[in-house]
Design a protein around this motif. Structure first.
Motif, mmCIF file in Angstrom:
data_model
loop_
_atom_site.group_PDB
_atom_site.id
_atom_site.type_symbol
_atom_site.label_atom_id
_atom_site.label_comp_id
_atom_site.label_asym_id
_atom_site.label_seq_id
_atom_site.Cartn_x
_atom_site.Cartn_y
_atom_site.Cartn_z
ATOM 1 N N ILE A 44 0.841 -1.199 0.000
ATOM 2 C CA ILE A 44 0.000 0.000 0.000
ATOM 3 C C ILE A 44 0.874 1.245 0.000
ATOM 4 O O ILE A 44 0.611 2.214 -0.729
ATOM 5 C CB ILE A 44 -0.964 -0.017 1.201
ATOM 6 N N VAL A 45 1.945 1.229 0.801
ATOM 7 C CA VAL A 45 2.860 2.375 0.855
ATOM 8 C C VAL A 45 3.562 2.563 -0.486
ATOM 9 O O VAL A 45 3.674 3.693 -0.983
ATOM 10 C CB VAL A 45 3.878 2.191 2.007
ATOM 11 N N VAL A 46 4.033 1.484 -1.107
ATOM 12 C CA VAL A 46 4.732 1.577 -2.390
ATOM 13 C C VAL A 46 3.794 2.141 -3.463
ATOM 14 O O VAL A 46 4.178 3.050 -4.220
ATOM 15 C CB VAL A 46 5.302 0.197 -2.807
ATOM 16 N N VAL A 47 2.579 1.629 -3.541
ATOM 17 C CA VAL A 47 1.618 2.122 -4.527
ATOM 18 C C VAL A 47 1.303 3.599 -4.272
ATOM 19 O O VAL A 47 1.223 4.400 -5.208
ATOM 20 C CB VAL A 47 0.326 1.265 -4.509
ATOM 21 N N ALA A 48 1.164 3.985 -3.006
ATOM 22 C CA ALA A 48 0.868 5.373 -2.670
ATOM 23 C C ALA A 48 2.031 6.294 -3.043
ATOM 24 O O ALA A 48 1.816 7.384 -3.596
ATOM 25 C CB ALA A 48 0.548 5.506 -1.189
ATOM 26 N N VAL A 49 3.262 5.876 -2.754
ATOM 27 C CA VAL A 49 4.428 6.704 -3.086
ATOM 28 C C VAL A 49 4.548 6.865 -4.600
ATOM 29 O O VAL A 49 4.793 7.974 -5.103
ATOM 30 C CB VAL A 49 5.715 6.104 -2.466
ATOM 31 N N ILE A 50 4.366 5.788 -5.335
ATOM 32 C CA ILE A 50 4.424 5.867 -6.800
ATOM 33 C C ILE A 50 3.306 6.774 -7.307
ATOM 34 O O ILE A 50 3.526 7.618 -8.189
ATOM 35 C CB ILE A 50 4.334 4.465 -7.434
ATOM 36 N N GLY A 51 2.105 6.630 -6.749
ATOM 37 C CA GLY A 51 0.990 7.477 -7.158
ATOM 38 C C GLY A 51 1.217 8.944 -6.838
ATOM 39 O O GLY A 51 0.869 9.827 -7.625
ATOM 40 N N LEU A 52 1.807 9.213 -5.674
ATOM 41 C CA LEU A 52 2.115 10.600 -5.317
ATOM 42 C C LEU A 52 3.176 11.177 -6.246
ATOM 43 O O LEU A 52 3.103 12.349 -6.653
ATOM 44 C CB LEU A 52 2.569 10.690 -3.860
ATOM 45 N N ALA A 53 4.185 10.371 -6.588
ATOM 46 C CA ALA A 53 5.247 10.835 -7.488
ATOM 47 C C ALA A 53 4.698 11.109 -8.886
ATOM 48 O O ALA A 53 5.126 12.055 -9.550
ATOM 49 C CB ALA A 53 6.372 9.805 -7.544
ATOM 50 N N GLN A 54 3.743 10.298 -9.338
ATOM 51 C CA GLN A 54 3.153 10.480 -10.662
ATOM 52 C C GLN A 54 2.005 11.487 -10.659
ATOM 53 O O GLN A 54 1.573 11.921 -11.716
ATOM 54 C CB GLN A 54 2.617 9.145 -11.201
ATOM 55 N N GLY A 55 1.489 11.784 -9.465
ATOM 56 C CA GLY A 55 0.349 12.697 -9.371
ATOM 57 C C GLY A 55 -0.966 12.049 -9.760
ATOM 58 O O GLY A 55 -1.899 12.724 -10.201
ATOM 59 N N THR A 56 -1.064 10.737 -9.596
ATOM 60 C CA THR A 56 -2.276 10.023 -10.003
ATOM 61 C C THR A 56 -3.145 9.585 -8.826
ATOM 62 O O THR A 56 -4.146 8.904 -9.036
ATOM 63 C CB THR A 56 -1.908 8.766 -10.824
#
Length: 182
Positions: A44-56
């Motif tokens: 969940i943390v990895v998906v959230a960090v990637i999503g925050l970095a991509q702005g999605t």
């Protein structure tokens, strides 16, 4: 939480059957906690960090970091693996029922219940995350809830003295107020 290896320093030849069972229970509890974090919280943390970095990351009304939207999540974590720690914790609650397990001030069952509560919350969150694609994990979260219930029932029965003494008190440990003779 400390490693179960550091809790018990005796060699296997010196351990009684109760000690071995408590040692195995501590290892199962340790690995269950590790698996809940590694298979549930970290993805969940990895998906959230990637999503925050991509702005999605979706807006809060669309579920936030546990929601779904265009391009989010980037990948679906293998949440089905959370069945493993759920089954381990449920088995631990049943297997440790007759053991004294008096490791800490409040007892090992409180510690195991805490791990089961974290597992329950994580598994339940994963079951509804990202559009509810893993809704079958709600059944796995019920295994954690059943383990919490078994730990609570066992603690209550032990407190009320409705269990055999060998299940409540480790025979090789001194009870306060009673002198031991050799």
């Amino acid at each position: 939480m400390t490693s179960p290896v550091s809790r018990t320093r005796a060699t296997s030849a010196q351990r009684t059957q109760s000690d071995r069972a408590a040692h195995i229970a501590a290892r199962v509890e340790w690995w269950t906690a590790i698996l809940v974090v590694a298979l549930g919280i970290l993805p969940i943390v990895v998906v959230a960090v990637i999503g925050l970095a991509q702005g999605t990351v979706p807006d809060s009304e669309d579920g936030g970091i546990l929601g779904s939207g265009p391009g989010y999540p980037l990948f679906q974590p293998p949440f089905w693996l959370l069945w493993v720690p759920a089954v381990m914790m449920f088995g631990l609650s049943i297997a440790t029922f007759p053991l004294p397990l008096q490791r800490f001030l409040w007892g090992a069952r409180l510690e195991m219940s805490t791990v089961a509560m974290v597992g329950f919350g994580t598994t339940l969150a994963a079951s509804v995350a990202y559009g509810g694609q893993h809704i079958d994990l709600a059944w796995a979260s019920l295994l954690h809830l059943a383990a919490i219930t078994f730990f609570g029932i066992r603690a209550l029965l032990g407190t009320l003295g409705w269990l055999p003494e060998s299940w409540r008190i480790d025979p090789k440990k001194r009870v306060r107020g009673k002198a031991s003779r050799r």
